[in-house]
Design a protein around this motif. Sequence first.
Motif, short mmCIF file in Angstrom:
data_model
loop_
_atom_site.label_atom_id
_atom_site.label_comp_id
_atom_site.label_asym_id
_atom_site.label_seq_id
_atom_site.Cartn_x
_atom_site.Cartn_y
_atom_site.Cartn_z
N ASP A 94 0.83 -1.21 0.00
CA ASP A 94 0.00 0.00 0.00
C ASP A 94 0.87 1.26 0.00
O ASP A 94 0.58 2.23 -0.71
N PHE A 95 1.93 1.24 0.81
CA PHE A 95 2.84 2.39 0.83
C PHE A 95 3.58 2.48 -0.49
O PHE A 95 3.77 3.58 -1.04
N ALA A 96 4.00 1.35 -1.02
CA ALA A 96 4.69 1.35 -2.32
C ALA A 96 3.81 1.95 -3.40
O ALA A 96 4.29 2.72 -4.26
N LYS A 97 2.53 1.63 -3.38
CA LYS A 97 1.60 2.18 -4.38
C LYS A 97 1.51 3.70 -4.23
O LYS A 97 1.48 4.43 -5.22
N GLN A 98 1.46 4.17 -2.98
CA GLN A 98 1.39 5.61 -2.73
C GLN A 98 2.66 6.30 -3.23
O GLN A 98 2.60 7.34 -3.89
N VAL A 99 3.81 5.72 -2.92
CA VAL A 99 5.08 6.32 -3.33
C VAL A 99 5.22 6.31 -4.86
O VAL A 99 5.80 7.23 -5.44
N SER A 100 4.68 5.29 -5.51
CA SER A 100 4.80 5.20 -6.97
C SER A 100 4.12 6.37 -7.67
O SER A 100 4.42 6.66 -8.84
N LYS A 101 3.21 7.04 -6.97
CA LYS A 101 2.50 8.18 -7.55
C LYS A 101 3.20 9.50 -7.28
O LYS A 101 2.75 10.56 -7.74
N ALA A 102 4.29 9.46 -6.50
CA ALA A 102 4.97 10.69 -6.11
C ALA A 102 5.75 11.29 -7.27
O ALA A 102 6.25 10.57 -8.14
N GLU A 103 5.86 12.61 -7.26
CA GLU A 103 6.75 13.29 -8.21
C GLU A 103 8.18 13.12 -7.71
O GLU A 103 8.50 13.49 -6.59
N VAL A 104 9.02 12.54 -8.54
CA VAL A 104 10.44 12.37 -8.21
C VAL A 104 11.22 13.34 -9.09
O VAL A 104 11.17 13.25 -10.32
N TYR A 105 11.93 14.27 -8.46
CA TYR A 105 12.56 15.33 -9.23
C TYR A 105 13.93 15.67 -8.65
O TYR A 105 14.28 15.28 -7.54
N GLY A 106 14.70 16.42 -9.43
CA GLY A 106 15.98 16.91 -8.95
C GLY A 106 17.13 16.52 -9.86
O GLY A 106 17.10 15.48 -10.53
#
Length: 289
Positions: A94-106
């Motif tokens: 469930d946490f992995a699914k939430q993180v997969s939707k995060a904007e990863v930038y930099g």
Amino acid sequence: MRTLETATRTDWVVDRIVQGFIRSALALPYDKRVRLFGRLSQHGLSPLTGYRKRAIEQLKFIWPDMAPAERKRIADGVGNNFGRTMIENYSGADFAKQVSKAEVYGDGLEAVAEAKAQGRPVLFVTGHFGNHEAPRMALTQRGYTIGGLYRPIANPYFNDHYVKNMQAMSGPVFPQGRRGTSGFVRMLKGGGMGTLLFDVRAAKFPRIPFMGKPAHTATSVADIALKLDTLVVPYFGIRQPDGLSFRIAIEDPIAHSTPAQMMGEITARLEAHVYAHPEQWFWVHRRWK
């Protein structure tokens, strides 16, 4: 440190209570369990353990002119973020699914990809801010394997499943200490990637300004990086206003110089996020004395 062989009856009882809370929460929908643990920590754990009081004291030390109501608001947010982080890190898929939707930038993303292609080791560094496991999971989802060096929990029963959970979530972990650190360093020597949290007080190390006050800061990150020619990349999991989602910042690498200069720059990177979101940093640690 106590082991499973030397653990006390109290250790066992406390762990069973905590695991009971975790299992009950995991039966709830993800968003409800995260919000519930945030409230339980803010209104229960934080005041009962003295976390809220300690956070308020340290906020007063750094910002003596801040209104008491604002210090309390931030301290309550610290407790809430701690509870959310705890149950998120036990929420697996469930946490992995939430993180997969995060904007990863930099700009650090390109540097990390280049280091992997060259077989150069990478040392990620972060603090007890937002959810510090979110960046590691986000990069794991992009094909990287990132080991971690962790501080063992005093309760050996809790530590046992805590470690297994971290390994299942994002990769191998090593306990602080001579043996664990040696394993962590061997992983890096082989061209691997690892992550360290640097923002706890380390009395035998130099004082480096943090939030405008000198704070003993371990130079381990810089020492390892200089010895192994490791790329050093600060990264942060920044909790968003909904309390559930994240933005993942993979920042510019830290230039190699002296250990003090490198740790000063790493500290400044964390400091910028704490100024922006003070309720997301764990003010409970006795960072200054």
